[in-house]
Scaffold this motif. Structure first.
Motif, short mmCIF file in Angstrom:
data_model
loop_
_atom_site.label_atom_id
_atom_site.label_comp_id
_atom_site.label_asym_id
_atom_site.label_seq_id
_atom_site.Cartn_x
_atom_site.Cartn_y
_atom_site.Cartn_z
N THR A 67 44.93 41.81 33.75
CA THR A 67 45.14 40.78 34.76
C THR A 67 43.96 39.81 34.76
N VAL A 68 44.27 38.54 34.97
CA VAL A 68 43.25 37.50 35.08
C VAL A 68 43.39 36.85 36.46
N LEU A 69 42.27 36.67 37.14
CA LEU A 69 42.26 35.98 38.43
C LEU A 69 41.33 34.78 38.31
N PHE A 70 41.89 33.58 38.51
CA PHE A 70 41.13 32.34 38.44
C PHE A 70 40.75 31.87 39.85
N LEU A 71 39.50 31.45 40.02
CA LEU A 71 38.99 30.97 41.30
C LEU A 71 38.49 29.55 41.15
N HIS A 72 39.08 28.63 41.88
CA HIS A 72 38.82 27.20 41.71
C HIS A 72 37.59 26.74 42.48
N THR B 202 34.54 29.32 39.02
CA THR B 202 33.72 28.14 38.81
C THR B 202 33.35 27.50 40.14
N ASP B 203 32.24 26.74 40.15
CA ASP B 203 31.87 25.94 41.30
C ASP B 203 31.79 26.84 42.55
N ILE B 204 32.42 26.47 43.66
CA ILE B 204 32.29 27.25 44.89
C ILE B 204 32.89 28.64 44.77
N GLY B 205 33.72 28.89 43.77
CA GLY B 205 34.33 30.20 43.61
C GLY B 205 33.41 31.24 43.01
N ALA B 206 32.29 30.81 42.43
CA ALA B 206 31.48 31.74 41.64
C ALA B 206 30.52 32.59 42.48
N LEU B 207 29.81 31.99 43.44
CA LEU B 207 28.92 32.81 44.26
C LEU B 207 29.67 33.88 45.04
N PRO B 208 30.83 33.60 45.63
CA PRO B 208 31.55 34.67 46.33
C PRO B 208 31.87 35.87 45.45
N VAL B 209 32.27 35.66 44.20
CA VAL B 209 32.58 36.82 43.36
C VAL B 209 31.32 37.60 43.02
N LEU B 210 30.18 36.93 42.86
CA LEU B 210 28.94 37.66 42.60
C LEU B 210 28.47 38.41 43.84
N LEU B 211 28.64 37.82 45.02
CA LEU B 211 28.32 38.54 46.25
C LEU B 211 29.19 39.79 46.40
N ASP C 9 32.37 47.44 40.32
CA ASP C 9 33.59 47.66 39.52
C ASP C 9 34.75 46.83 40.01
N ILE C 10 34.48 45.72 40.71
CA ILE C 10 35.56 44.88 41.23
C ILE C 10 36.35 44.23 40.10
N ALA C 11 35.77 44.15 38.91
CA ALA C 11 36.47 43.62 37.74
C ALA C 11 35.85 44.22 36.48
N LYS C 12 36.64 44.26 35.42
CA LYS C 12 36.12 44.70 34.13
C LYS C 12 35.09 43.69 33.62
N THR C 13 35.43 42.40 33.77
CA THR C 13 34.54 41.33 33.35
C THR C 13 34.61 40.20 34.36
N ILE C 14 33.46 39.58 34.64
CA ILE C 14 33.39 38.40 35.49
C ILE C 14 32.81 37.27 34.65
N ILE C 15 33.50 36.13 34.64
CA ILE C 15 33.02 34.94 33.94
C ILE C 15 32.74 33.88 35.00
N VAL C 16 31.52 33.37 35.04
CA VAL C 16 31.15 32.36 36.04
C VAL C 16 30.46 31.20 35.36
N GLY C 17 30.49 30.05 36.03
CA GLY C 17 29.79 28.91 35.48
C GLY C 17 29.77 27.71 36.39
N PRO D 117 34.82 22.73 32.79
CA PRO D 117 35.23 23.08 31.42
C PRO D 117 36.71 23.41 31.30
N HIS D 118 37.28 24.06 32.31
CA HIS D 118 38.68 24.48 32.24
C HIS D 118 39.64 23.30 32.24
N LEU D 119 39.20 22.15 32.75
CA LEU D 119 40.03 20.95 32.72
C LEU D 119 39.75 20.10 31.49
N GLN D 120 38.50 20.02 31.10
CA GLN D 120 38.12 19.19 29.96
C GLN D 120 38.49 19.84 28.63
N ASN D 121 38.34 21.16 28.54
CA ASN D 121 38.64 21.88 27.31
C ASN D 121 39.29 23.22 27.65
#
Length: 338
Positions: free
Chosen positions: A81-86, A157-166, A173-181, A321-325
């Motif tokens: 499963t993939v969860l995207f945070l805008h 990404t953007d405002i979505g990234a700090l909440p997932v790190l908090l 173990d909230i996710a197998k992998t977290i990608i932030v930027g 990045p997700h919009l540009q590429n």
């Protein structure tokens, strides 16, 4: 307090075609058409599809004050499963094409943060819009949606990234992998665009919020491309722009108001995160646009070094990045799961 969008039952899910997502959303603000989706076309990304996918856009109530508009792309045989945070000023439509491109192999989720799109907008005495409160909403969404966190990648990404790190501080173990930027995990105003610094600066905050609201049309038209050279300029889809515009002042406060309230508590939550880095254990990858005008790449470099995460700098890419590429985002997600 009833914050649910009027006339919408959050227990209902609506299956819609790729065309109907934009058309019905722009026309009604809710989704009632039914169809089967074909393949998504992502520039520069060759892909085959083995079977039909369905997109569900509806509403999920996470507590008595918050109902989230969400998109779920179902896969016949999901590997994970993939969860995207805008981020700001986006909505879940930012992830539509990427979600469809991943749907052969993964179940994909995205939702509008409170204050964005068609999600709830309770008054600030009921919900503060702070990063730590978004972290709680994220956890509640994962639980309510029944997502298996052992097979989950979160891309934020953007405002979505700090909440997932908090959230990951408390639940590694909230996710197998977290990608932030392209965000600000630490209180480093010097790494931030001038107008963002102003949002953090006490008495100037109210003036900055008013200016954001006055600049609505310019933000929706130009925010995604600002600071990029001519050869790197890109367009977003009309349905995405329409959805952001319609959602801007949906409910009791605007998207800019929600963004400003987020920043009102931002320094506190940044400082908390930094103070707890010694116990951070989640698996994270940091991805950053080289040409990010809003948050300098130095912020990403520092974060990656301090949590011992892999860092990828994307040449020629800005804050979105997700919009540009989108191909880059798709490849990052695929690399994170089997």
């Amino acid at each position: 307090m009833n914050t649910r969008p009027e006339g919408i039952d959050p227990s209902r899910r609506h299956l819609v075609s790729a065309a109907a997502i934009g058309a019905a959303g722009a026309r009604l603000g809710l989704f009632t058409a039914t169809a089967v989706l074909g393949p998504a076309v992502v520039p520069g990304y060759a892909q085959t599809h083995s079977g039909p996918e369905t997109v569900e856009i509806g509403f999920l109530e996470v507590d008595k004050d918050i109902t989230l508009r969400r998109m779920v792309v179902r896969s016949p045989r999901p590997k994970g499963t993939v969860l995207f945070l805008h981020g700001f000023p986006e909505t879940l439509y930012a992830w539509k094409k990427i979600s469809l491109a991943l749907a052969d192999d993964y179940e994909v989720h995205a939702f509008d943060w409170p204050g964005y799109g068609l999600s709830s907008r309770p008054t600030v005495d009921r919900f503060s819009y702070a990063p730590k409160d978004y972290a709680r909403i994220l956890n509640d969404y994962i639980v309510k949606a029944g997502i298996d966190t052992s097979k989950l990648t979160i891309y934020a990404t953007d405002i979505g990234a700090l909440p997932v790190l908090l959230l990951a501080l408390e639940k590694p173990d909230i996710a197998k992998t977290i990608i932030v930027g392209d965000f600000a995990p630490f209180n480093r105003p010097g790494y931030m665009y001038e107008s963002l610094q102003t949002l953090k600066a006490g008495p100037a905050m109210d003036q900055a919020r008013a200016q954001l609201n006055r600049n609505r049309e310019d933000i929706l038209e130009n925010a995604f491309r600002r600071g990029l050279p001519n050869e790197a300029q890109f367009e977003i889809s009309g349905e995405f722009r329409t959805d952001m515009s319609r959602g801007w002042d949906h409910g009791t406060l605007t998207t800019a108001d929600a963004f400003a309230h987020y920043y009102a508590q931002f320094t506190r939550d940044q400082d908390h995160f930094e103070s707890q880095l010694a116990r951070f254990k989640a698996r994270v990858k940091v991805v950053w646009g080289e040409k990010d005008l809003y948050i300098k790449k130095d912020m990403g470099v520092e974060l990656a070094e301090r949590i011992q995460a892999q860092f990828t700098l994307l040449p020629g890419i800005g804050h979105y990045p997700h919009l540009q590429n989108p191909k880059q985002t798709i490849d990052e997600v695929r690399a994170s799961l089997p």
